[in-house]
Write an enzyme that holds these catalytic residues in place. Structure first.
Site, PDB file in Angstrom:
ATOM      1  N   ASP A   1      -5.145  -8.252  -4.256  1.00  0.00           N
ATOM      2  CA  ASP A   1      -5.406  -9.320  -3.291  1.00  0.00           C
ATOM      3  C   ASP A   1      -5.774 -10.625  -3.977  1.00  0.00           C
ATOM      4  OD1 ASP A   1      -4.946  -8.351  -0.664  1.00  0.00           O
ATOM      5  OD2 ASP A   1      -6.590  -6.956  -0.969  1.00  0.00           O
TER       6      ASP A   1
ATOM      7  N   CYS B   1      -9.899  -2.859 -10.331  1.00  0.00           N
ATOM      8  CA  CYS B   1      -9.312  -1.678  -9.695  1.00  0.00           C
ATOM      9  C   CYS B   1      -7.981  -1.982  -9.004  1.00  0.00           C
ATOM     10  CB  CYS B   1     -10.295  -1.043  -8.724  1.00  0.00           C
ATOM     11  SG  CYS B   1     -10.700  -2.105  -7.335  1.00  0.00           S
TER      12      CYS B   1
ATOM     13  N   GLU C   1     -11.889 -10.289  -4.410  1.00  0.00           N
ATOM     14  CA  GLU C   1     -10.474 -10.341  -4.021  1.00  0.00           C
ATOM     15  C   GLU C   1     -10.096 -11.695  -3.441  1.00  0.00           C
ATOM     16  OE1 GLU C   1      -9.276  -6.211  -2.344  1.00  0.00           O
ATOM     17  OE2 GLU C   1     -11.183  -6.699  -1.434  1.00  0.00           O
TER      18      GLU C   1
ATOM     19  N   HIS D   1       0.811  -1.219   0.000  1.00  0.00           N
ATOM     20  CA  HIS D   1       0.000   0.000   0.000  1.00  0.00           C
ATOM     21  C   HIS D   1       0.842   1.266   0.000  1.00  0.00           C
ATOM     22  CE1 HIS D   1      -3.466  -2.638   0.749  1.00  0.00           C
ATOM     23  NE2 HIS D   1      -4.045  -1.724   0.005  1.00  0.00           N
TER      24      HIS D   1
END
Ligand code: PEP
Ligand code: MG
Length: 591
Positions: A471, A518, A447, A203
């Site tokens: 993920d 996304c 995910e 992240h």
């Protein structure tokens, strides 16, 4: 570590890493190893008093073992004399005054032991820092370093680091940076970021990419190799860093940078035009954002609204959980700023690599945080926190095209549970006479492999799907997305990934709902044609990546993208599929 000014310049050293954020940057370095950790403060109840002291003793012991390990490594790599630096750290850990004062503080206040230790250590550090003697001042630095380590051990996985504002332009060289560190980076002084650990989809890296800060990660022990006076060049395109580059290297990179800039300008110029293929199909490209003020970026990059608003950054930046009103204010401002374009708000995805330092007590330490208490699992377990967010999103839906999605949904039953909480919120708001869009569209992120396999059942509960490839790939291939040692095994073009994507699309379309992607895969121009060719309806990516994706779209035919996907689905080698997609994209980007 410091360099002797009389020593000859250090030789150039080229080090391969993982390309994390494109761009070239060069400058002096700022080594970031530790900084003030955020220490929560809470009252400890009587039955836990003695356990709290034991926790402190264990943290001191663990710190001692860590320091000894570092000493052994430093001795092996740099020599005995360098390793002696850490003697002072071991002495701090045995300092009876520091230890007994912490325990006395705890007996007096009954506040958690880390907050007592933090207070006492800070007192010591500032006392040493005021002494007019260099040797003793340095001892204050030792206490600070060790105190951070002890706190890190007490806080477990929740030790959120803080990158202080840089006084001048520097390349940040860090062992690791947390997502909130990255979010706090100042673009004007942080020229680039280089880290020992990390991967393309951690992240912190996603945030650096959205801020257009060049970054290379996974450099293993770079922080141990550098000296304070070193300069460093980052090649974020190739994933290489060059320590102390020579004049001729700098000249070569000057040329590369000029070429890249002119290519990027070409993409930017074309970015004003619609995302329409050569055979006339419009393919929506939306933006991934983390902060409300990024609405300006969404417009600057001509994105068709927001496909993913990662709301957890509102929480990570705050010292306490944001209230319903605060969230409503943020979501409403975003919806209004971008109306009539859609804004897809994702509910809280805390946990995993995004623990929240200010709420450490809500997230117990776990052996496998990515398989643990994260995202929707946490929210369903904390209806008060979840409902505050759902109510805020619902109320914002009265002010624009707001859509809602839940992260880490494992299947239709979990989706139903989340939707039941949403229905409660709707009923409450109705009774209170507060406006919201009763037809608010609600989607599920895909995910988790179980959600993908059960896509037919899940689709019945959803208005849309949004595939989080970051993920999904990590869980499908069992590759921890932030572990640099196995980053080379993280393959978006693995045949199993492609089949899974295709399966999700087929099931979603059968149920007449749309599918977006996304994850970071969507923002890589190499995969744009593959994803649309597989039948995905829209892509969402960090805004600076939009121009390249749009350029590919404007120079391809959807029919060719479909052929590419068919060809890829028939292949059995991830590398060969990657090469095929790269060739397809390269040809379009040259146009
Ligand atoms: C994903 O997993 O692909 C995703 C978009 O969510 P995040 O990266 O925030 O986990
Ligand atoms: Mg995710």
């Amino acid at each position: 570590m410091s360099a002797d000014e009389n020593q000859p310049p250090r030789p150039e050293l080229v080090l391969p890493g993982i390309s994390a954020s494109q761009g070239i940057a060069y400058g002096p370095i700022f080594v970031y190893l530790q900084s003030d950790l955020e220490v929560p403060e809470y009252q400890v109840e009587k039955p836990k008093w003695s356990a709290e002291v034991t926790r402190f003793e264990q943290a001191l012991l663990a710190t001692r073992q860590q320091v000894q390990k570092i000493m052994a490594e430093v001795e092996k790599n740099l020599g005995e004399e360098e390793a002696r630096i850490f003697d002072a750290h071991l002495l701090v850990l045995e300092d009876q005054a520091l230890i007994s004062e912490t325990i006395r503080d705890f007996e007096k206040t009954r506040l958690n032991i880390e907050s007592c230790f933090d207070r006492v250590a800070r007192r010591y550090i500032s006392a040493f820092e005021e002494i007019d003697d260099e040797y003793l001042r340095e001892r204050g630095g030792d206490i600070r370093d060790v105190a951070q380590r002890v706190l890190g051990n007490l806080l477990g996985g929740h030790a959120g680091q803080r990158l202080t504002k840089l006084a001048e332009k520097r390349i940040v060289v860090a062992n690791d940076i947390s997502p909130s560190d990255a979010a706090g980076l100042d673009r004007s002084s942080a020229l680039g970021v280089v880290t020992d650990s990390g991967s393309k989809t951690s992240h912190a890296v996603i945030v650096a990419r959205s801020m257009k800060i060049p970054a290379v990660v996974g450099l293993r022990d770079l922080t141990a190799k550098v000296q304070a006076t070193d300069t460093l060049l980052i090649d974020g395109y190739e994933g290489v860093v060059i320590l102390n580059p020579t004049e001729s290297t700098l000249f070569r990179y000057g040329q590369i940078q000029r070429q890249k800039r002119s290519h990027e300008q070409k993409l930017l110029d074309a970015n004003r035009l619609p995302a329409v293929t050569l055979d006339g199909v419009e393919l929506p490209l939306r933006a991934n954002i983390e902060k409300v003020d990024e609405s300006a970026l969404v417009k600057d990059y001509h994105a068709a609204g927001v496909g993913l608003f990662r709301t957890e950054f509102l929480y990570l930046a705050a010292t306490s959980m944001p209230t319903e009103e605060e969230q409503y204010d943020s979501y409403r401002r975003l919806a209004e700023a971008l109306a009539p374009a859609p804004v897809t708000i994702r509910t809280l995805d805390l946990g995993g690599d995004k623990p929240i330092a200010s709420q450490a007590h809500l997230f117990p330490k776990e052996n496998n945080p990515f398989l643990g208490y994260r995202a929707i699992r946490f929210c369903l377990d904390h209806p008060d926190i979840f409902k505050a967010q759902l109510r805020a999103v619902l109320r914002a839906s009265a002010h624009g095209d707001v859509r809602l999605m839940y992260p880490m949904i494992s299947g239709h039953e979990e989706m139903r549970r989340a939707n039941a909480v949403l229905a409660e919120c709707k009923a409450e708001l109705k009774a209170e006479g507060k406006a919201f869009d009763p037809k608010l569209r609600v989607g599920s992120m895909i995910e988790i492999p179980s959600a993908a396999m059960g896509a037919d059942m899940l689709a019945r509960e959803c208005d849309f799907f949004s595939i989080g490839t970051n993920d999904l790939i990590q869980y499908l291939l069992a590759i921890d997305r932030v572990n640099d040692r196995i980053a080379h095994l993280y393959e978006p073009t693995h045949p199993a990934v492609l089949r899974t994507l295709r399966h999700i699309v087929v099931e979603a379309h059968r149920a007449r709902i749309k599918v977006s992607v996304c994850g970071e895969m969507a923002g890589d121009p190499v995969f744009v044609a593959l994803l649309f060719g597989l039948g995905v309806d829209e892509l969402s990516m960090t805004p600076p990546l939009l121009p390249a994706a749009k350029y590919v779209i404007r120079n391809m035919k959807l029919t060719d993208a479909r052929k590419l996907a068919q060809q890829a689905l028939a292949m059995d080698s991830a590398k060969a599929i990657q090469a095929l997609c790269a060739e397809f994209a390269e040809e379009r980007l040259k146009a």
